[in-house]
Design an enzyme around this catalytic site. Sequence first.
Site, PDB file in Angstrom:
ATOM      1  N   ARG A  72       8.850  -4.625  20.170  1.00  0.00           N
ATOM      2  CA  ARG A  72       9.632  -3.880  20.815  1.00  0.00           C
ATOM      3  C   ARG A  72      10.124  -4.399  22.317  1.00  0.00           C
ATOM      4  O   ARG A  72       9.196  -4.806  22.999  1.00  0.00           O
ATOM      5  CB  ARG A  72       9.135  -2.314  21.142  1.00  0.00           C
ATOM      6  CG  ARG A  72      10.160  -1.294  21.277  1.00  0.00           C
ATOM      7  CD  ARG A  72       9.519   0.107  21.172  1.00  0.00           C
ATOM      8  NE  ARG A  72       9.216   0.551  19.615  1.00  0.00           N
ATOM      9  CZ  ARG A  72       8.741   1.637  19.521  1.00  0.00           C
ATOM     10  NH1 ARG A  72       8.582   2.620  20.271  1.00  0.00           N
ATOM     11  NH2 ARG A  72       8.265   1.900  18.264  1.00  0.00           N
ATOM     12  N   SER A 174      12.245   3.730  18.051  1.00  0.00           N
ATOM     13  CA  SER A 174      11.784   5.108  17.834  1.00  0.00           C
ATOM     14  C   SER A 174      12.402   6.061  19.206  1.00  0.00           C
ATOM     15  O   SER A 174      13.540   6.377  19.279  1.00  0.00           O
ATOM     16  CB  SER A 174      10.253   4.888  18.016  1.00  0.00           C
ATOM     17  OG  SER A 174       9.752   6.381  17.793  1.00  0.00           O
ATOM     18  N   ASP A 334      13.907   8.426  15.467  1.00  0.00           N
ATOM     19  CA  ASP A 334      13.881   7.893  14.189  1.00  0.00           C
ATOM     20  C   ASP A 334      12.973   8.762  13.073  1.00  0.00           C
ATOM     21  O   ASP A 334      12.595   8.201  12.143  1.00  0.00           O
ATOM     22  CB  ASP A 334      13.062   6.417  14.239  1.00  0.00           C
ATOM     23  CG  ASP A 334      11.628   6.474  14.773  1.00  0.00           C
ATOM     24  OD1 ASP A 334      11.652   7.349  15.455  1.00  0.00           O
ATOM     25  OD2 ASP A 334      10.749   5.468  14.319  1.00  0.00           O
ATOM     26  N   ARG A 337       8.207  11.412  14.758  1.00  0.00           N
ATOM     27  CA  ARG A 337       7.419  12.367  15.530  1.00  0.00           C
ATOM     28  C   ARG A 337       7.952  13.789  15.750  1.00  0.00           C
ATOM     29  O   ARG A 337       9.405  13.882  15.395  1.00  0.00           O
ATOM     30  CB  ARG A 337       7.254  11.739  16.937  1.00  0.00           C
ATOM     31  CG  ARG A 337       6.635  10.266  16.682  1.00  0.00           C
ATOM     32  CD  ARG A 337       5.956   9.922  17.944  1.00  0.00           C
ATOM     33  NE  ARG A 337       6.901   9.918  19.102  1.00  0.00           N
ATOM     34  CZ  ARG A 337       6.838  10.198  20.463  1.00  0.00           C
ATOM     35  NH1 ARG A 337       5.474   9.848  20.738  1.00  0.00           N
ATOM     36  NH2 ARG A 337       7.538  10.038  21.311  1.00  0.00           N
ATOM     37  N   GLU A 433      -1.790  11.499  16.089  1.00  0.00           N
ATOM     38  CA  GLU A 433      -2.113  10.886  17.488  1.00  0.00           C
ATOM     39  C   GLU A 433      -1.336  11.829  18.573  1.00  0.00           C
ATOM     40  O   GLU A 433      -0.522  12.702  18.092  1.00  0.00           O
ATOM     41  CB  GLU A 433      -1.494   9.372  17.765  1.00  0.00           C
ATOM     42  CG  GLU A 433       0.173   9.320  17.259  1.00  0.00           C
ATOM     43  CD  GLU A 433       0.409   7.737  17.286  1.00  0.00           C
ATOM     44  OE1 GLU A 433      -0.041   7.062  17.430  1.00  0.00           O
ATOM     45  OE2 GLU A 433       1.906   7.696  17.261  1.00  0.00           O
ATOM     46  N   SER A 435       0.476  11.842  20.858  1.00  0.00           N
ATOM     47  CA  SER A 435       1.984  11.476  21.308  1.00  0.00           C
ATOM     48  C   SER A 435       2.811  12.113  20.204  1.00  0.00           C
ATOM     49  O   SER A 435       3.510  11.483  19.715  1.00  0.00           O
ATOM     50  CB  SER A 435       2.217  10.183  21.466  1.00  0.00           C
ATOM     51  OG  SER A 435       1.909   9.257  20.558  1.00  0.00           O
ATOM     52  N   LYS A 447       3.224   8.208  10.486  1.00  0.00           N
ATOM     53  CA  LYS A 447       3.266   9.244  11.142  1.00  0.00           C
ATOM     54  C   LYS A 447       4.698   9.881  10.608  1.00  0.00           C
ATOM     55  O   LYS A 447       5.562   8.931  10.340  1.00  0.00           O
ATOM     56  CB  LYS A 447       3.350   9.606  12.634  1.00  0.00           C
ATOM     57  CG  LYS A 447       4.259   8.427  13.377  1.00  0.00           C
ATOM     58  CD  LYS A 447       3.808   8.319  15.008  1.00  0.00           C
ATOM     59  CE  LYS A 447       4.573   7.353  15.539  1.00  0.00           C
ATOM     60  NZ  LYS A 447       4.125   6.169  15.341  1.00  0.00           N
TER      61      LYS A 447
END
Length: 621
Positions: A72, A174, A334, A337, A433, A435, A447
């Site tokens: 990234r 993301s 994306d 989350r 997680e 976050s 996730k």
Amino acid sequence: MEDTAESGDCNANLRWQSTGEQKVDAAVQQWLDWDRNPRTRAQVESLVAAGRLDDLRSRLCSRMSFGTAGLRAPMGAGFNRINDLTIIQSTQGLYAYLFRCFADLSSRGVVVGFDTRGQEESGCSSQRLAKLTAAVLLSRDIPVHLFSKFVPTPYVPYAVKKLGAAAGVMITASHNPKEDNGYKVYWCNGAQIASPHDKEVLRCIEEQLEPWNNSCWDEELVKNSSLRTDPLTQINSFYMEDLTSLCFHRDLNSSCTLKFIHSSFHGVGHEFVQQAFRVFGFAPPIPVPEQKDPDPKFSSVRCPNPEEGESVLKLSLLLADRENAQIVLATDPDADRLAVAEQNGRGWKVFSGNELAALLGWWMFFNWKENHPDPAETKSVYMLATTVSSKILQAFARMEGFHFEETLPGFKWIGNRIHELSKTGNRVIFAFEESIGFLCGSMVPEKDGVSAAVVVAEMAAYLQTQKLSLNQQLHNIYRTYGYHVSKTSYVTCNDPPTIQRIFSRIRNFEGDGSYPKACGGVRIVHIRDVTTGYDSSRPDLRSVLPVSKSSQMITFTLQNGVVATLRTSGTEPKIKYYTEFCAAPGESDVSRLEEELQKVTGALLDEFLEPDKNHLIRRFV
């Protein structure tokens, strides 16, 4: 002195002024020899002409490495940026490693997906980079399952497992700033690659730096090759079908009177969340119109990260107030989350990742018990969390008799652990997680914001029949299992040597090789340093979690019961800090717990990170 460089596929030679530094000159020459994207070539030429030596060094004299979410970096010219050339190089290296590992690579193929990111000035869009990824593989006669349009990140690992592919690649950054993009790699088990695969792929990339041939640059290959298939319709259909395994109370959903708002943060989530709601029998959520459609500039938000809370959820909350809606759901760009907010009569409660995990963990086990009344079956049930996340699932496990395990930060560790546990007949019913990354069930070892959104909706619909809100149920959970009060935040540091200095000082706080003995006047009873493999709580002083030398992470357990962790982000230039107070069941003086936690958190920041002295940028809220 002047040097001459070939301009890739251009006809004329390009003359450029030497920078006066041999290493940089060699890197510039290499770039101009290989890069065929006129915009990124022009960026390098412009930096050379302007004598921007520091910029050239930064862009051309180092390479990207795999962090907690793959490769990234900002988009633009340079070997340590995301661009046409580095994506081609990465895919050539990935191919070389897959060819070594899979005798049947040419029948299994590779899945490729992409999000909605793009940057005009460098001519990079996720879609273009996905096509170049596919072109490299097709040039070696490897079948490519390339999605024809943007998809949520979890669709790639889901497709890898469903189609039996050797690997998957998702082009996404993301929730990162709009300037960034990334290259996420999934193994045949559907989990993100971790050690040793990540290191081996990087080694193979280093050995395959020069683009093989013209085909690698040919976006049109994906249209013309018989080895390219589009898995979108099939995978979407399978995914929505499998989603019904998480629907426990469909009879309640169709009559639910709650109103839901959904923001897709200018990303991929809108149509997939709408479909998921229909699958569960709900009316679709009301979309935030300004954020419904893809926009690589993320025009309506300060940053495209719903984890930032109320400050980035303003449009969603305003719409919810206008529509008299009770719950806001926000997926990141994306859609892997999920952020959730609830109207509580006095305003909006935005749940933290740890609070949402308490609710989802309770919900998943509540429904597991309903469907598996034999207590013996609980022995094969697991929940997982990253080590910087709340210990609330551990409290559930102690009281309910199932298993709980921690992993290193990053869902790649959770995904790989799910795979290991499934081989021995165990079942992970929830993982997270802090976050705001959640996995309900084990449909996909990653996730998933789409499934989490509709599971939260059903949980809220059920709780409404019990005359409870999400927040009321959260407090019920804490009363039963003990209050878990936590704080998560970060400081930004754009200077890697400063980060090294900060952590080196912590490791030598009381003299050579001696860690701090107290934080905010509270004695530190245990220290675990995952970077060095040290754990003072273990008889052999060795950490149970794998050593992770590429990132910094130190955890302190204090005498008053607070657990505090400092770690570097795997995706951004941040030092994150996490603190949690785990109270025993029955202890209900929440304000005392919060006060104690705030004191320790402040001391952790001031004493160990020294933000002012180190010119760290505090989080803007």
